[in-house]
Design a protein around this motif. Structure first.
Motif, mmCIF file in Angstrom:
data_model
loop_
_atom_site.group_PDB
_atom_site.id
_atom_site.type_symbol
_atom_site.label_atom_id
_atom_site.label_comp_id
_atom_site.label_asym_id
_atom_site.label_seq_id
_atom_site.Cartn_x
_atom_site.Cartn_y
_atom_site.Cartn_z
ATOM 1 N N VAL A 58 -36.775 -11.056 41.051
ATOM 2 C CA VAL A 58 -36.730 -11.147 39.657
ATOM 3 C C VAL A 58 -35.030 -11.536 39.290
ATOM 4 C CG1 VAL A 58 -37.229 -9.867 37.576
ATOM 5 C CG2 VAL A 58 -38.733 -10.022 39.461
ATOM 6 N N PRO A 59 -34.146 -10.518 39.796
ATOM 7 C CA PRO A 59 -32.742 -10.648 39.571
ATOM 8 C C PRO A 59 -32.226 -12.241 39.836
ATOM 9 C CG PRO A 59 -33.038 -8.744 40.708
ATOM 10 C CD PRO A 59 -34.288 -9.340 40.970
ATOM 11 N N VAL A 60 -32.675 -12.740 41.014
ATOM 12 C CA VAL A 60 -32.415 -13.960 41.187
ATOM 13 C C VAL A 60 -32.648 -15.044 40.254
ATOM 14 C CG1 VAL A 60 -32.361 -15.850 43.194
ATOM 15 C CG2 VAL A 60 -31.928 -13.242 43.775
ATOM 16 N N PHE A 61 -34.073 -14.936 39.826
ATOM 17 C CA PHE A 61 -34.614 -15.824 38.848
ATOM 18 C C PHE A 61 -33.945 -15.691 37.752
ATOM 19 C CE2 PHE A 61 -38.903 -14.901 41.333
ATOM 20 C CZ PHE A 61 -38.532 -15.847 42.271
ATOM 21 N N ALA A 62 -33.699 -14.181 37.175
ATOM 22 C CA ALA A 62 -32.894 -14.329 35.897
ATOM 23 C C ALA A 62 -31.471 -14.946 35.997
ATOM 24 C CB ALA A 62 -32.733 -12.621 35.828
ATOM 25 N N ALA A 63 -30.838 -14.858 37.196
ATOM 26 C CA ALA A 63 -29.388 -15.299 37.250
ATOM 27 C C ALA A 63 -29.764 -17.136 36.995
ATOM 28 C CB ALA A 63 -28.920 -14.916 38.517
ATOM 29 N N PHE A 64 -30.881 -17.500 37.778
ATOM 30 C CA PHE A 64 -30.712 -19.096 37.653
ATOM 31 C C PHE A 64 -31.170 -19.502 36.194
ATOM 32 C CE2 PHE A 64 -32.597 -19.695 41.996
ATOM 33 C CZ PHE A 64 -31.283 -19.581 42.634
ATOM 34 N N ALA A 65 -31.761 -18.426 35.376
ATOM 35 C CA ALA A 65 -32.222 -18.660 33.993
ATOM 36 C C ALA A 65 -31.090 -18.573 33.090
ATOM 37 C CB ALA A 65 -33.043 -17.748 33.642
ATOM 38 N N LEU A 66 -29.776 -17.921 33.544
ATOM 39 C CA LEU A 66 -28.771 -17.752 32.630
ATOM 40 C C LEU A 66 -27.580 -18.967 33.032
ATOM 41 C CD1 LEU A 66 -28.405 -13.760 32.857
ATOM 42 C CD2 LEU A 66 -29.219 -15.291 30.955
ATOM 43 N N PHE A 67 -27.944 -19.891 34.145
ATOM 44 C CA PHE A 67 -26.992 -20.776 34.418
ATOM 45 C C PHE A 67 -26.888 -21.650 33.059
ATOM 46 C CE2 PHE A 67 -26.124 -21.464 39.161
ATOM 47 C CZ PHE A 67 -26.426 -20.141 39.434
ATOM 48 N N PRO A 68 -25.420 -22.211 33.170
ATOM 49 C CA PRO A 68 -25.153 -22.964 31.791
ATOM 50 C C PRO A 68 -26.015 -24.265 32.275
ATOM 51 C CG PRO A 68 -23.328 -22.867 33.328
ATOM 52 C CD PRO A 68 -24.292 -21.920 33.738
ATOM 53 N N GLY A 69 -26.173 -25.220 31.101
ATOM 54 C CA GLY A 69 -26.999 -26.185 31.503
ATOM 55 C C GLY A 69 -28.202 -26.436 30.642
ATOM 56 N N PRO A 70 -28.917 -27.561 30.667
ATOM 57 C CA PRO A 70 -30.089 -27.845 29.901
ATOM 58 C C PRO A 70 -31.127 -26.732 30.494
ATOM 59 C CG PRO A 70 -29.293 -29.849 30.860
ATOM 60 C CD PRO A 70 -28.373 -28.714 31.251
ATOM 61 N N VAL A 71 -32.039 -26.626 29.366
ATOM 62 C CA VAL A 71 -33.020 -25.538 29.725
ATOM 63 C C VAL A 71 -33.821 -26.078 30.806
ATOM 64 C CG1 VAL A 71 -35.266 -24.797 28.933
ATOM 65 C CG2 VAL A 71 -33.137 -24.666 27.222
ATOM 66 N N ALA A 72 -34.349 -27.597 30.784
ATOM 67 C CA ALA A 72 -35.131 -27.983 31.891
ATOM 68 C C ALA A 72 -34.659 -27.958 33.364
ATOM 69 C CB ALA A 72 -35.238 -29.610 31.550
ATOM 70 N N LEU A 73 -33.171 -27.992 33.380
ATOM 71 C CA LEU A 73 -32.415 -27.673 34.774
ATOM 72 C C LEU A 73 -32.694 -26.391 35.026
ATOM 73 C CD1 LEU A 73 -30.800 -28.801 36.927
ATOM 74 C CD2 LEU A 73 -28.777 -28.041 35.595
ATOM 75 N N ARG A 74 -32.506 -25.317 34.157
ATOM 76 C CA ARG A 74 -32.548 -23.717 34.558
ATOM 77 C C ARG A 74 -33.956 -23.596 34.900
ATOM 78 N NH1 ARG A 74 -30.210 -21.286 29.390
ATOM 79 N NH2 ARG A 74 -30.639 -23.175 28.381
ATOM 80 N N ALA A 75 -34.983 -24.036 34.092
ATOM 81 C CA ALA A 75 -36.266 -23.727 34.426
ATOM 82 C C ALA A 75 -36.662 -24.542 35.790
ATOM 83 C CB ALA A 75 -37.152 -24.403 33.253
ATOM 84 N N SER A 76 -36.218 -25.634 36.160
ATOM 85 C CA SER A 76 -36.381 -26.170 37.593
ATOM 86 C C SER A 76 -35.964 -25.132 38.581
ATOM 87 C CB SER A 76 -35.871 -27.541 37.544
ATOM 88 O OG SER A 76 -36.459 -28.561 36.727
ATOM 89 N N MET A 77 -34.708 -24.736 38.430
ATOM 90 C CA MET A 77 -34.057 -23.818 39.294
ATOM 91 C C MET A 77 -35.162 -22.764 39.498
ATOM 92 S SD MET A 77 -30.154 -23.955 38.096
ATOM 93 C CE MET A 77 -29.634 -22.740 39.045
ATOM 94 N N VAL A 78 -35.424 -22.058 38.370
ATOM 95 C CA VAL A 78 -36.349 -21.121 38.517
ATOM 96 C C VAL A 78 -37.517 -21.454 39.134
ATOM 97 C CG1 VAL A 78 -37.574 -18.971 37.195
ATOM 98 C CG2 VAL A 78 -35.509 -19.641 36.502
ATOM 99 N N LEU A 79 -38.258 -22.517 38.824
ATOM 100 C CA LEU A 79 -39.451 -22.892 39.468
ATOM 101 C C LEU A 79 -39.213 -23.165 41.026
ATOM 102 C CD1 LEU A 79 -42.440 -23.591 39.259
ATOM 103 C CD2 LEU A 79 -41.954 -25.901 38.618
ATOM 104 N N LEU A 80 -38.140 -23.677 41.324
ATOM 105 C CA LEU A 80 -37.957 -24.061 42.660
ATOM 106 C C LEU A 80 -37.713 -22.387 43.445
ATOM 107 C CD1 LEU A 80 -37.433 -25.819 45.248
ATOM 108 C CD2 LEU A 80 -35.167 -25.814 44.490
ATOM 109 N N GLY A 81 -37.231 -21.683 42.797
ATOM 110 C CA GLY A 81 -36.912 -20.259 43.447
ATOM 111 C C GLY A 81 -38.367 -19.554 43.608
ATOM 112 N N VAL A 82 -39.224 -19.477 42.660
ATOM 113 C CA VAL A 82 -40.516 -19.069 42.692
ATOM 114 C C VAL A 82 -41.319 -19.639 43.795
ATOM 115 C CG1 VAL A 82 -42.778 -18.719 41.342
ATOM 116 C CG2 VAL A 82 -40.487 -18.216 40.328
ATOM 117 N N LEU A 83 -41.204 -20.934 43.528
ATOM 118 C CA LEU A 83 -42.021 -21.577 44.786
ATOM 119 C C LEU A 83 -41.623 -21.215 46.294
ATOM 120 C CD1 LEU A 83 -42.668 -25.161 43.156
ATOM 121 C CD2 LEU A 83 -44.176 -23.284 43.442
ATOM 122 N N LEU A 84 -40.256 -21.298 46.579
ATOM 123 C CA LEU A 84 -40.006 -20.867 47.680
ATOM 124 C C LEU A 84 -40.378 -19.603 48.207
ATOM 125 C CD1 LEU A 84 -36.338 -22.852 47.746
ATOM 126 C CD2 LEU A 84 -38.330 -23.135 49.323
ATOM 127 N N ALA A 85 -40.209 -18.599 47.050
ATOM 128 C CA ALA A 85 -40.267 -17.282 47.555
ATOM 129 C C ALA A 85 -41.866 -16.999 47.702
ATOM 130 C CB ALA A 85 -39.965 -16.295 46.215
#
Length: 134
Positions: A58-85
């Motif tokens: 959860v802390p890693v996913f939260a960090a991904f969500a706080l990265f600067p950039g478009p929401v779609a990019l941050r959501a993609s990072m979180v989704l990729l993290g969730v799928l790998l986990a």
């Protein structure tokens, strides 16, 4: 106050902080061994494993969500993290369960009673149809 009220029995279920520690790999007290058995081999153990295995990320996913950039990019990072986990959580589920069972003083090959009965019935059916397996 009576003696029975002063000496509170230990909780059978872990509290929120105990559960978080358990999700991160800590061993629970022996008084909660039945809860651990049910958590690891009871009904819906796979779903509980998936939820429990996501807690440390959860802390890693939260960090991904706080990265600067478009929401779609941050959501993609979180989704990729969730799928790998989830992938690694499912891939190592049996080993993780066996290790947790051992750490809590339970047999590593413990199995859900319903699944054990189903496997035994399948074995009997197979032997009836095809003879005894070597």
């Amino acid at each position: 106050m009576t003696a029975s009220r002063r000496s509170r029995p230990e909780r059978r279920r872990p509290g929120p902080l105990q559960w978080l520690g358990y999700a991160f790999g800590r061993t629970l007290p022996d008084s909660q061994r039945d809860w651990v058995r049910n958590d690891l081999v009871g009904n819906h153990a796979v779903a509980r494993h998936l939820v429990r295995s996501m807690a440390p990320f959860v802390p890693v996913f939260a960090a991904f969500a706080l990265f600067p950039g478009p929401v779609a990019l941050r959501a993609s990072m979180v989704l990729l993290g969730v799928l790998l986990a989830l992938f690694y959580s499912v891939a190592y589920m049996a080993q993780n369960r066996a290790r947790r069972l051992e750490r809590h003083g339970l047999p590593a090959d413990l199995e859900n009673p319903k699944a054990a009965r189903r496997h035994e019935n399948e074995r009997r059916t197979y032997e009836r149809r095809h003879g005894r397996a070597p």
